[in-house]
Write a protein that holds these residues in place. Sequence first.
Motif, PDB file in Angstrom:
ATOM      1  N   LEU A 142       2.819  11.983  -0.877  1.00  0.00           N
ATOM      2  CA  LEU A 142       2.358  13.046   0.014  1.00  0.00           C
ATOM      3  C   LEU A 142       1.496  14.075  -0.715  1.00  0.00           C
ATOM      4  CD1 LEU A 142       5.636  13.629   2.064  1.00  0.00           C
ATOM      5  CD2 LEU A 142       3.648  12.277   2.730  1.00  0.00           C
TER       6      LEU A 142
ATOM      7  N   LEU B  78       0.490   5.180  -0.364  1.00  0.00           N
ATOM      8  CA  LEU B  78       0.599   5.929   0.893  1.00  0.00           C
ATOM      9  C   LEU B  78       1.727   6.949   0.903  1.00  0.00           C
ATOM     10  CD1 LEU B  78       0.148   3.242   3.682  1.00  0.00           C
ATOM     11  CD2 LEU B  78      -1.306   5.227   3.309  1.00  0.00           C
ATOM     12  N   LEU B  79       2.851   6.621   0.266  1.00  0.00           N
ATOM     13  CA  LEU B  79       4.007   7.508   0.367  1.00  0.00           C
ATOM     14  C   LEU B  79       3.932   8.676  -0.612  1.00  0.00           C
ATOM     15  CD1 LEU B  79       6.876   4.931   1.024  1.00  0.00           C
ATOM     16  CD2 LEU B  79       5.701   6.400   2.667  1.00  0.00           C
TER      17      LEU B  79
ATOM     18  N   MET C  22       0.831  -1.203   0.000  1.00  0.00           N
ATOM     19  CA  MET C  22       0.000   0.000   0.000  1.00  0.00           C
ATOM     20  C   MET C  22       0.872   1.262   0.000  1.00  0.00           C
ATOM     21  SD  MET C  22      -2.553  -1.767  -0.309  1.00  0.00           S
ATOM     22  CE  MET C  22      -3.623  -0.446  -0.821  1.00  0.00           C
ATOM     23  N   ALA C  23       2.102   1.122   0.500  1.00  0.00           N
ATOM     24  CA  ALA C  23       3.023   2.262   0.488  1.00  0.00           C
ATOM     25  C   ALA C  23       3.520   2.554  -0.926  1.00  0.00           C
ATOM     26  CB  ALA C  23       4.206   1.986   1.408  1.00  0.00           C
TER      27      ALA C  23
ATOM     28  N   PRO D 262      -2.674  12.470  -0.283  1.00  0.00           N
ATOM     29  CA  PRO D 262      -2.780  11.537   0.846  1.00  0.00           C
ATOM     30  C   PRO D 262      -4.042  10.676   0.759  1.00  0.00           C
ATOM     31  CG  PRO D 262      -3.089  13.810   1.583  1.00  0.00           C
ATOM     32  CD  PRO D 262      -2.723  13.878   0.134  1.00  0.00           C
ATOM     33  N   ILE D 263      -3.876   9.389   1.000  1.00  0.00           N
ATOM     34  CA  ILE D 263      -5.031   8.487   0.926  1.00  0.00           C
ATOM     35  C   ILE D 263      -5.248   7.797   2.270  1.00  0.00           C
ATOM     36  CG2 ILE D 263      -4.928   8.043  -1.554  1.00  0.00           C
ATOM     37  CD1 ILE D 263      -3.493   5.352  -0.827  1.00  0.00           C
ATOM     38  N   THR D 264      -6.484   7.380   2.487  1.00  0.00           N
ATOM     39  CA  THR D 264      -6.824   6.584   3.658  1.00  0.00           C
ATOM     40  C   THR D 264      -7.025   5.152   3.190  1.00  0.00           C
ATOM     41  OG1 THR D 264      -7.769   8.353   4.989  1.00  0.00           O
ATOM     42  CG2 THR D 264      -8.646   6.156   5.360  1.00  0.00           C
ATOM     43  N   VAL D 265      -6.189   4.254   3.681  1.00  0.00           N
ATOM     44  CA  VAL D 265      -6.283   2.839   3.318  1.00  0.00           C
ATOM     45  C   VAL D 265      -6.971   2.082   4.450  1.00  0.00           C
ATOM     46  CG1 VAL D 265      -4.953   0.733   2.869  1.00  0.00           C
ATOM     47  CG2 VAL D 265      -4.182   2.919   1.909  1.00  0.00           C
ATOM     48  N   GLY D 266      -7.941   1.289   4.101  1.00  0.00           N
ATOM     49  CA  GLY D 266      -8.574   0.423   5.090  1.00  0.00           C
ATOM     50  C   GLY D 266      -9.655   1.067   5.916  1.00  0.00           C
TER      51      GLY D 266
END
Lengths: 396, 313
Positions: free
Chosen positions: A206, A203-204, A74-75, A209-213
């Motif tokens: 910047l 995720l990395l 996810m990163a 920015p995302i929200t995972v899960g």
Amino acid sequence: MAAEQKRVAMTGNEAVAHGMRQIDPDVVAAYPITPQTDIVQFFASFVSNGQVKTELATVESEHSAMSATVGASMAGARAMTATSSQGLALMWEILHITSSYRAPIVMPVVNRALSGPINIHCDHSDTMGSLTTGWIQIYAESAQEAYDNLIQAVRIAEHPDVLLPVMVCQDGFITSHGIENLNLLPDEVVKEFVGEYKPEHYLLNLENPITVGPLALQDSYTEVKYQQAKAMENAKQVILDIAAEYEKISGRKYGLFEAYKMEDAERAIVVLSSTAGTAKAVVDNLRAKGEKVGLLKPRVLRPFPAKELVDALSSVQAIAIMDRAETFSTAGGQLFVEIRSAFYESDKRPLMKNYIFGLGGRDTTTREISRVYADLAAALEKGRVDELITHLDVRE
Amino acid sequence: MATLKELSRVPEVLAPGHRMCAGCGAPIVVRQVLRGAKAPVVVANATGCLEVSTTIYPYTSWNSPFIHVAFENASASLSGVEAAYQSFKRQGKITDEIKFVAFGGDGGTYDIGLQSLSGAMERGHDMVYVCYDNGAYMNTGIQRSSATPMGADTTTTPVGSEMPGKPHKRKNLTKIMMAHEIPYVAQVSPSHWNDLYQKAEKAFAVKGPAFINALAPCPRGWRHDAADTIQMTKLAVDTCFWPLFEVVDGKVRVTYKPRNKKPVVEFLKAQGRFRHLFRPGNEGIIEQIQAEVDREWEELLALERLGQEQAAE
């Protein structure tokens, strides 16, 4: 044109480790378990000697191995892990999360019986127990196939129409520790074939920015699952397309399954992985005696190629489906119930029989396989199957 | 030292409008801790109140990248994210300075996530783990955890005719993290916001893993008024039920020593979860809790002295 390849003598695990070296993932997180252990051992030496750019996280459990691999994926990383048996069972919770997060993780699985009783040898109870986790599953008969499947799996997993994790399965000890001759592609050919992983969201990043899960309740959970199912459907064609591309660089042909001497076969065995090699020897033997027998070896179990398998088996009069895992349904093993169910749409009704075999590494030789073909002949003669499910070579 | 005015100007990572309860300690801890980051952060979160209340699809309260995977694996998941960062940095694909922080409740940290936390700390990932300790599984409805104080009434240690609340004393997680000999360990309370801020700053600044244990009252579980949250944490600190200290390179420094150490009953009587302890017959439990608090406080002071003596040698 196929690339010039290096002929080497290697175990299945070593071949897979070299495949991983050539893929050169950004992150590997893994934990030792027999018989997977030396995949990661070989790979650790590649890390130690600077042969890969990988960050290796030697975590404290398979649960953390899968969690760290999901985190890395996810990163934005190309991330891998590997496991067997209890390790896969411990990952089970996170396997579902991996596929729902659409993390294109590739994981070699070295098939081993699940406890208990504890046993380190081959059967398929581990991966059969994870058929419902949303992972693509590809099985290999040999070290060559395990290596070839691994390299193709990266492209399948990361394909924008798919974005699903892939298990690349080989038989514990039989394939993982048996030395065989195989062809390795040149490093640069693999590098070019797998290309660079470029995720759309990660995720990395910047900038975005995302929200995972997040928590997805009644209003959106169904849609997430539906999208996963659609991706799994898409995977079937993608697997074939990638196989065609791979054939160009390797000269080796892959499909959803392998049909061996099936053209005019009256009796056929369906069996996964290394046992298919044994069965091929029996087929050759019986064919030399004029018996019309064949073999069908599924390569891809998820997505399940129901229609294609039915088409391939339709002209056969009697089929033995061999499952290397007990499911305790008492109505037949996993492969058996799925193939049998697939035939519901067909007007062909070949006789069908299920064998549960090879549990916990119980040897299945040409003698047992010959008996299965003989059973089919007897059933054809009678026009019926007396015993639907047989535990092969069991002391009662 | 920072002033409140300065801190109020730091951009918020956790946006308002989330669905945490009024008076919940967790978002206060999160906002105070994140002010110490001084760089962009990637936040990981264990399943729990904070996670379910801030990321209800299709909404998110997080202005920074955020990941939740499951309950017991916030540390492992974040260690994977951090590993990806290290890999990208080495490959020259990323040049930004990014900080990594995980938040977990006491259930996700003291109990089910302990192994994952221990592993990530031992492996030396450059990350901060923050436990917001509200002393029970509040998200599932106030079940006891190993952080629940002795005597507390929870839904799995309900006060009954035979049982006066939780019979076991709480686990000392901060001590367990000290034993990991990581670069930075601290215990904090939202009541002492400047102490908390400075510790967060240090935790983010060190290279390698850091652990912060933060007391975070749950008005629902502790049974106090939502408006009294900060007062509860102040009482916890002043009674030495929740000492404030930090451990740098194995040296303990107690960062706040109450001038007049209050008796633990001051903390207990303020909360409904301990109400039954004041019934006749339960005096012994309060004495036991006080003895335990005293013993741990004296031990902490002794550890601090030991460090000072070693430094002087």
